[in-house]
Scaffold this motif. Sequence first.
Motif, PDB file in Angstrom:
ATOM      1  N   THR A 103       0.810  -1.225   0.000  1.00  0.00           N
ATOM      2  CA  THR A 103       0.000   0.000   0.000  1.00  0.00           C
ATOM      3  C   THR A 103       0.840   1.270   0.000  1.00  0.00           C
ATOM      4  N   THR A 104       2.057   1.192   0.523  1.00  0.00           N
ATOM      5  CA  THR A 104       2.877   2.397   0.654  1.00  0.00           C
ATOM      6  C   THR A 104       4.182   2.354  -0.131  1.00  0.00           C
ATOM      7  N   GLY A 105       4.603   1.142  -0.504  1.00  0.00           N
ATOM      8  CA  GLY A 105       5.861   1.008  -1.224  1.00  0.00           C
ATOM      9  C   GLY A 105       7.094   1.052  -0.338  1.00  0.00           C
ATOM     10  N   GLN A 106       6.888   1.172   0.965  1.00  0.00           N
ATOM     11  CA  GLN A 106       8.018   1.221   1.888  1.00  0.00           C
ATOM     12  C   GLN A 106       8.684  -0.157   1.984  1.00  0.00           C
ATOM     13  N   PRO A 107      10.000  -0.183   2.164  1.00  0.00           N
ATOM     14  CA  PRO A 107      10.704  -1.471   2.273  1.00  0.00           C
ATOM     15  C   PRO A 107      10.284  -2.232   3.514  1.00  0.00           C
ATOM     16  N   THR A 108      10.218  -3.536   3.392  1.00  0.00           N
ATOM     17  CA  THR A 108       9.835  -4.389   4.521  1.00  0.00           C
ATOM     18  C   THR A 108      10.481  -5.756   4.349  1.00  0.00           C
ATOM     19  N   GLY A 109      10.027  -6.708   5.120  1.00  0.00           N
ATOM     20  CA  GLY A 109      10.582  -8.058   5.059  1.00  0.00           C
ATOM     21  C   GLY A 109      10.443  -8.736   6.407  1.00  0.00           C
ATOM     22  N   THR A 110      11.362  -9.625   6.705  1.00  0.00           N
ATOM     23  CA  THR A 110      11.390 -10.293   8.012  1.00  0.00           C
ATOM     24  C   THR A 110      12.071  -9.386   9.029  1.00  0.00           C
ATOM     25  N   TRP A 111      11.520  -9.334  10.237  1.00  0.00           N
ATOM     26  CA  TRP A 111      12.172  -8.606  11.329  1.00  0.00           C
ATOM     27  C   TRP A 111      13.301  -9.495  11.806  1.00  0.00           C
ATOM     28  N   ILE A 112      14.550  -9.077  11.553  1.00  0.00           N
ATOM     29  CA  ILE A 112      15.679  -9.992  11.662  1.00  0.00           C
ATOM     30  C   ILE A 112      15.871 -10.583  13.058  1.00  0.00           C
ATOM     31  N   GLU A 113      15.541  -9.848  14.112  1.00  0.00           N
ATOM     32  CA  GLU A 113      15.640 -10.388  15.473  1.00  0.00           C
ATOM     33  C   GLU A 113      14.812 -11.661  15.617  1.00  0.00           C
ATOM     34  N   GLU A 114      13.660 -11.681  14.945  1.00  0.00           N
ATOM     35  CA  GLU A 114      12.743 -12.821  15.082  1.00  0.00           C
ATOM     36  C   GLU A 114      13.213 -14.049  14.314  1.00  0.00           C
ATOM     37  N   PHE A 115      14.163 -13.848  13.428  1.00  0.00           N
ATOM     38  CA  PHE A 115      14.833 -14.974  12.785  1.00  0.00           C
ATOM     39  C   PHE A 115      16.083 -15.361  13.569  1.00  0.00           C
ATOM     40  N   ALA A 116      16.899 -14.361  13.888  1.00  0.00           N
ATOM     41  CA  ALA A 116      18.222 -14.629  14.440  1.00  0.00           C
ATOM     42  C   ALA A 116      18.183 -15.319  15.802  1.00  0.00           C
ATOM     43  N   SER A 117      17.359 -14.822  16.723  1.00  0.00           N
ATOM     44  CA  SER A 117      17.334 -15.416  18.068  1.00  0.00           C
ATOM     45  C   SER A 117      16.911 -16.887  18.049  1.00  0.00           C
ATOM     46  N   PRO A 151      20.291   0.802  14.721  1.00  0.00           N
ATOM     47  CA  PRO A 151      21.036   0.586  15.978  1.00  0.00           C
ATOM     48  C   PRO A 151      20.166   0.283  17.192  1.00  0.00           C
ATOM     49  N   GLY A 152      19.017   0.933  17.308  1.00  0.00           N
ATOM     50  CA  GLY A 152      18.175   0.724  18.477  1.00  0.00           C
ATOM     51  C   GLY A 152      17.546  -0.655  18.548  1.00  0.00           C
ATOM     52  N   TYR A 153      17.553  -1.385  17.430  1.00  0.00           N
ATOM     53  CA  TYR A 153      16.928  -2.705  17.385  1.00  0.00           C
ATOM     54  C   TYR A 153      17.938  -3.847  17.264  1.00  0.00           C
ATOM     55  N   VAL A 154      19.220  -3.505  17.222  1.00  0.00           N
ATOM     56  CA  VAL A 154      20.245  -4.539  17.051  1.00  0.00           C
ATOM     57  C   VAL A 154      20.553  -5.204  18.394  1.00  0.00           C
ATOM     58  N   THR A 155      20.052  -6.395  18.565  1.00  0.00           N
ATOM     59  CA  THR A 155      20.282  -7.201  19.767  1.00  0.00           C
ATOM     60  C   THR A 155      21.546  -8.044  19.565  1.00  0.00           C
ATOM     61  N   GLY A 215       4.040 -16.433  19.843  1.00  0.00           N
ATOM     62  CA  GLY A 215       4.611 -15.383  20.665  1.00  0.00           C
ATOM     63  C   GLY A 215       4.161 -14.022  20.184  1.00  0.00           C
ATOM     64  N   GLN A 216       4.237 -13.039  21.052  1.00  0.00           N
ATOM     65  CA  GLN A 216       3.602 -11.739  20.826  1.00  0.00           C
ATOM     66  C   GLN A 216       4.403 -10.748  19.995  1.00  0.00           C
ATOM     67  N   ASN A 217       5.714 -10.683  20.183  1.00  0.00           N
ATOM     68  CA  ASN A 217       6.492  -9.594  19.611  1.00  0.00           C
ATOM     69  C   ASN A 217       7.952 -10.027  19.441  1.00  0.00           C
ATOM     70  N   PRO A 218       8.830  -9.139  18.959  1.00  0.00           N
ATOM     71  CA  PRO A 218      10.225  -9.551  18.767  1.00  0.00           C
ATOM     72  C   PRO A 218      10.872 -10.126  20.013  1.00  0.00           C
ATOM     73  N   ALA A 219      10.559  -9.571  21.178  1.00  0.00           N
ATOM     74  CA  ALA A 219      11.148 -10.060  22.428  1.00  0.00           C
ATOM     75  C   ALA A 219      10.710 -11.481  22.755  1.00  0.00           C
ATOM     76  N   SER A 220       9.669 -11.954  22.081  1.00  0.00           N
ATOM     77  CA  SER A 220       9.118 -13.287  22.345  1.00  0.00           C
ATOM     78  C   SER A 220       9.702 -14.353  21.438  1.00  0.00           C
ATOM     79  N   ALA A 221      10.601 -13.972  20.534  1.00  0.00           N
ATOM     80  CA  ALA A 221      11.112 -14.924  19.548  1.00  0.00           C
ATOM     81  C   ALA A 221      11.864 -16.089  20.183  1.00  0.00           C
TER      82      ALA A 221
END
Length: 258
Positions: free
Chosen positions: A49-63, A94-98, A241-247
């Motif tokens: 709908t907006t054309g903004q870049p997206t994809g997988t939230w990497i924390e939810e894959f990596a952990s 940077p704020g999301y890099v765990t 799970g609910q959110n990235p912290a739940s991965a």
Amino acid sequence: MKTITKILLCTWSFFTTITGHAQQSNTKKSDMKQKKVLFVLSSTDKIKTTGQPTGTWIEEFASPYYYLQAKGVDITIATPEGGIAPIDPKSQQPGYVTPSVKKFNEDKAAREKLNRTKKLADIRPEDYDAVFYPGGHGPTWDLPENKISISIIETFYAKGKPVALVCHGPAALVNTKAANGDPLIKGKKVAGFTNSEEQAGQTTTAVPFSLEDRLKELGALYQKGADWQPFAIADGKLLTGQNPASAEPVAELLFKAL
């Protein structure tokens, strides 16, 4: 003579005992089969709908990836189109890099796996012991309607294999059916990204539907914890799970279910 005979008998008894334990140990090892988990990621790289870049939230894959890998689990990664699995660039800010994201960024082999994912159409469900769906806004656009993904979830669930999803990953459940034709999630405890988290993140336009609302509409017993805090729940072999912290908590439930 009696003393010698007694010594020989004791020695033989000790030898057979040790041999028996060794044979039992070898049998147990031979019976232990390496568990195989299929990770299903999105092929969507832009919000429709907006054309903004997206994809997988990497924390939810990596952990979950590193947690299960450390447990000796063999992981295969697949996407609807195969090839590159897009990563939401926001999840690399940077704020999301765990620690797990940092590890991923330094892990050439893992990055290469995301650049060369298998195509869902080439996946044989019988080859895997469980399936895991990371989230991100990407999965909300291509996985809910993907017939192969739907079939994979329905097949795994029907065979009693764990089906795990986190954050926006549960969007892949919305068109799945139980054997009786009801929504698969009807009457089941399910977690997923909350309306309040979507609103706080100002991302309500980044998804085709409210995940919380849709899960409730389908009859799920929607569960949630505090915003942005780890929350994972198991309803039989359905793990969410609910959110990235739940991965990672979802990955823990998955490994326990295996």
